[in-house]
Design a protein around this motif. Structure first.
Motif, mmCIF file in Angstrom:
data_model
loop_
_atom_site.group_PDB
_atom_site.id
_atom_site.type_symbol
_atom_site.label_atom_id
_atom_site.label_comp_id
_atom_site.label_asym_id
_atom_site.label_seq_id
_atom_site.Cartn_x
_atom_site.Cartn_y
_atom_site.Cartn_z
ATOM 1 N N VAL A 29 -11.848 -36.057 -8.986
ATOM 2 C CA VAL A 29 -12.431 -35.644 -10.269
ATOM 3 C C VAL A 29 -13.935 -35.415 -10.109
ATOM 4 N N ARG A 33 -15.999 -31.902 -10.904
ATOM 5 C CA ARG A 33 -17.136 -31.839 -11.830
ATOM 6 C C ARG A 33 -18.406 -31.371 -11.121
ATOM 7 N N LYS A 61 -7.498 -33.387 -16.128
ATOM 8 C CA LYS A 61 -8.019 -34.707 -16.492
ATOM 9 C C LYS A 61 -9.549 -34.744 -16.429
ATOM 10 N N ALA A 62 -10.102 -34.017 -15.468
ATOM 11 C CA ALA A 62 -11.556 -34.087 -15.247
ATOM 12 C C ALA A 62 -12.346 -33.548 -16.430
ATOM 13 N N PHE A 63 -11.778 -32.575 -17.154
ATOM 14 C CA PHE A 63 -12.553 -31.921 -18.213
ATOM 15 C C PHE A 63 -12.000 -32.184 -19.615
ATOM 16 N N ALA A 64 -10.924 -32.969 -19.706
ATOM 17 C CA ALA A 64 -10.332 -33.271 -21.010
ATOM 18 C C ALA A 64 -11.369 -33.946 -21.908
ATOM 19 N N PRO A 65 -11.365 -33.657 -23.211
ATOM 20 C CA PRO A 65 -10.408 -32.821 -23.929
ATOM 21 C C PRO A 65 -10.771 -31.333 -23.930
ATOM 22 N N ALA A 66 -11.736 -30.928 -23.129
ATOM 23 C CA ALA A 66 -12.054 -29.498 -23.031
ATOM 24 C C ALA A 66 -11.095 -28.838 -22.035
ATOM 25 N N PRO A 67 -10.934 -27.527 -22.114
ATOM 26 C CA PRO A 67 -10.065 -26.857 -21.143
ATOM 27 C C PRO A 67 -10.693 -26.821 -19.749
ATOM 28 N N PRO A 69 -12.524 -25.383 -16.807
ATOM 29 C CA PRO A 69 -13.463 -24.251 -16.799
ATOM 30 C C PRO A 69 -13.315 -23.330 -15.585
#
Lengths: 312, 446
Positions: A29, A33, A61-67, A69
């Motif tokens: 993760v 990022r 999982k790394a960017f949740a709750p965003a989609p 990227p």
């Protein structure tokens, strides 16, 4: 996954360790990022195989709750398993992602690539892949490669700089210190990024089980029409098998890796569940690629040579 | 140790140990690595068959185990290991990531690379030769990189009649030297990698030795120290703002906890701005938690909407680090091009990259005897030296002794992106022993 302290020092309430899967997950993760923070246009190589499925799961999982990227890129050899293409398209739709496809068949049809006499298409992926990277101007390309797969891969960095021809030069790699990844590159160059570098095949399967990740059905035992070539069970189909002197039979098999049908072998197996697969792999005396990949057997340095040219 | 399937299928019970090996060319490092891999089921049949086939093709009688680890054409051609390779094996208790580093003197940067992430270093010594210069270099690198645990593997005990006195004197000499450098924990183990004594199975030839085998020690050594003792450090990697109908106001700071423990409700300070807030929530990859610790990757939410971006550091207000634009550090030079006084570089520290200039190179270290050569003017490949760097923007630095993660940095060439040097903030070695200044003008043969 537990929400409270997983491991506790005796006599104190100090947490002190992560399970090995948690440590690998956390590291992967962090890598995702870092790329999101430092690159303009990253892409995830997504084949619908288990490693790229785990990569996508980690990115979610790394960017949740965003989609996520990043977009996805699939190099379609034209000889892919239909179940895997189906899985690919469902995954893309489910997570609202964008998929680029680089097609080996289109390159062959246009006369830009020539079919090999043995019909193996894995090595043909390099040109469509590197041209897609150049044309779409990707500056970071995530691959699901693991260092345990092959001894040339054991030398691969997590961040692997590629020149404007996408070439890997193993003698000119940047030392990778601590968790400080150096992704600087000149225009035209790009960086291959391997968030699963430190995972083994067993780690991948244990993680799939822990996270309850859906996989294409060909990873589990099923009956299939296969024939033997170069000591491997290959799926019969329009891609070029069986030939006259090869006979098909129906066997209970499953796949350990997913790739081009012309060079990805099946293994005899009755493992129909994740637990059964994990048990089978833990007991196996063959490596993943040794058991199922014809193209790695071509020469002692087959992987190194392909990687030098830009292969993932 | 034999492995059972059950040992490998219980994923929750195992932890991860990262370790590095160091040894001179003929100390038997390949044999030791080969035996650890082999006896832990990590060399599978097809791999071994490939090694046997290539060995036979070359006319060798026995399989050359070095072929297992030398993965590049150039390495096989020259019969030497050029670069760090990472190997993986597992037992019931642990998964291991082994940084297999070349022993050749000119590849010090590779041992530094391997040691930078290692929880433990295995230093190999040939029992017939005892502690040699190269052994001292390896101990010094382990001390410099603050590897928490060092194992001295006294190899080839079979060639000295398994004599306790031989082992004892080597162990004593090494322990004294490494302790002076500040290596916190040293475990000496007499082994024969070739015969298999005390690598995986206890030796039948050394009744006088009552300690663990190499593998037992690797399996049981603690992987991290008590993190409550370290102040929390959270470098912000990426700001997560979905701005979707479902999460219109979500604003989370994503990162990997570099050290210590973060708790919901804790008062925090953001550096370098110095703004303060309180942790409102911690999301550990999809689940809300009250507490999280290094090295977990999490997303932190704060009570106040303050300006925070990649490169900022969140730390408890009670124990926030100072910020500075003047960095004094020890560096290992890892590039082929030299680093000179006056060089304009980039410094990458945690998630922050800023411009910097090399103001001084006060000294260059000789690892053999730890003597300092004053004002060398520049550092070249494999040199270790002290530097003073002025940065364009303030950095929130810790001493490397306190945190390997927030006390380390890279120097990068802004022109071509080359990684020039690996830096460690603060004093080089844990001990405060006087360093002798030597005005020796002899060549640097390292």
């Amino acid at each position: 996954m537990t929400t409270t302290v997983a491991h506790v020092h005796e006599g104190t309430d100090a947490p002190y360790a992560l399970s090995h899967l948690d440590a690998l997950e956390s590291e992967a993760v962090h890598i995702f990022r870092e790329v999101a923070g430092e690159f303009e246009k990253p892409v995830i190589l997504f084949s619908g195989g288990k490693d790229s499925i785990v990569m996508l799961h980690l990115a979610l999982k790394a960017f949740a709750p965003a989609p996520v990227p990043f977009t996805l890129l699939h190099v379609d050899t034209g000889h892919n398993f239909p179940e895997v293409l189906d899985y690919r398209d469902r995954a893309v739709a489910k997570h609202g992602l964008r998929l680029h496809v680089a097609s080996v068949q289109e390159y062959i049809d246009a006369g830009k690539l020539r079919e090999r006499p043995d019909g193996v298409r894995n090595p043909l992926q390099t040109v469509p892949l590197t041209e897609a990277i150049q044309n779409l101007k990707f500056d970071a390309v995530f691959g699901g490669g693991r260092r345990d797969e092959e001894k040339a891969r054991a030398k691969e960095r997590v961040f692997s700089l590629r020149d404007e021809f996408s070439q890997w030069d193993p003698r000119r790699q940047r030392p990778e210190l601590w968790q400080l990844y150096n992704g600087r590159h000149a225009p035209g160059e790009h960086v291959r990024v391997f968030p699963l570098s430190n995972w083994t095949e067993l780690d991948v399967w244990q993680y799939i089980a822990r996270e309850n990740i859906e996989l294409p059905e060909i990873y589990f035992a099923h009956e299939r029409e296969v024939f033997k070539r170069n000591g491997m069970w290959l799926t019969a189909g329009e891609w070029g098998g069986p030939k006259k002197d090869e006979t098909t039979e129906t066997r209970l098999i499953r796949y350990r890796t997913v790739g081009d049908m012309s060079c990805t072998g099946a293994v005899d197996s009755d493992a129909t569940t994740l637990d059964a697969v994990i048990t089978e792999i833990a007991a196996s005396r063959l490596t993943e690629r040794g058991a199922t990949r014809a193209d790695d057997k071509m020469s002692e340095a087959a992987m190194e040579d392909r990687k030098r040219e830009g292969y993932f | 140790m034999t492995s059972t399937i059950e040992q490998f299928t219980d994923a929750s019970a195992t932890t991860l140990l990262r370790f590095a090996t160091a040894g001179s060319v003929d100390d038997g490092k390949s044999t030791l690595v080969g035996r650890l891999l082999h006896d832990s089921k990590s060399i599978l049949t097809d791999t071994l068959e490939a090694v046997e086939a290539v060995s036979a093709q070359r006319g060798q009688d026995t399989p050359d185990l070095a072929l297992l680890t030398d993965g590049l054409r150039a390495e096989r051609e020259q019969g030497i290991t050029i670069d760090v390779a990472y190997r993986y094996f597992a037992t019931a208790r642990r998964r291991f990531i082994l940084a297999d580093t070349p022993g050749h003197v000119q590849y010090t940067r590779n041992m530094v690379t391997g040691a930078s992430t290692a929880d433990l270093a295995v230093v190999l010594v040939d029992a017939r030769n005892g502690v040699i210069e190269q052994t001292r270099r390896h101990a010094a690198v382990a001390a410099l990189l603050r590897v928490p645990h060092v194992v001295l593997a006294v190899n080839k005990m079979d060639l000295v009649g398994y004599e306790e006195s031989v082992f004892a004197s080597i162990a004593e000499e090494f322990t004294a030297y490494a302790s002076d450098l500040g290596v916190p924990e040293i475990t000496a183990i007499p082994i024969s990698a070739l015969a298999g004594d005390n690598v995986v199975e206890p030796s039948a030839h050394m009744d006088w030795y009552g300690g663990p085998t190499v593998l037992e020690h690797l399996e049981t050594v603690p992987v991290s120290h008590d993190l409550t003792a370290c102040p929390a450090r959270f470098p912000v990697q990426y700001v997560i703002r979905p701005q979707t109908a479902e999460h219109p106001d979500y604003r989370g700071y994503a990162g990997q906890i570099a050290s210590g423990v973060l708790r919901v409700g804790e008062a925090v300070t953001v550096l370098p701005s110095g703004r303060t807030s309180v942790i409102e929530g911690i999301d550990a990859l999809g689940e809300s938690v009250d507490i999280a610790w290094a090295p977990q990757s999490v997303t932190v939410r704060l009570k106040d909407d303050i300006d925070i971006s990649r490169g900022d550091l969140i730390a408890p207000s009670a124990s926030a680090p100072a910020t500075t634009q003047d960095v004094e550090a020890t560096v290992c030079h890892v590039a082929d091009q030299p680093l000179s006084v006056g060089a304009r570089v980039l410094i990458k520290h945690t998630t922050r990259t800023v411009k910097a200039i090399v103001k001084e190179i006060p000294s260059r270290l000789t690892l053999d005897d730890l003597s300092q050569h004053p004002n060398p003017g520049q550092l070249v490949a494999n040199d270790i030296g002290r530097v003073v760097v002025r940065t364009a923007e303030p950095l929130a630095l810790d001493a490397y002794a306190d945190s390997r993660r927030t006390g380390s940095f890279l120097l990068i060439d802004p022109a071509d992106g080359t990684t020039l040097a690996a830096g460690m903030v603060g004093e080089s070695f844990a001990s405060k022993a006087e360093t002798t200044i030597q005005a020796d003008e002899e060549g640097w043969d390292f």
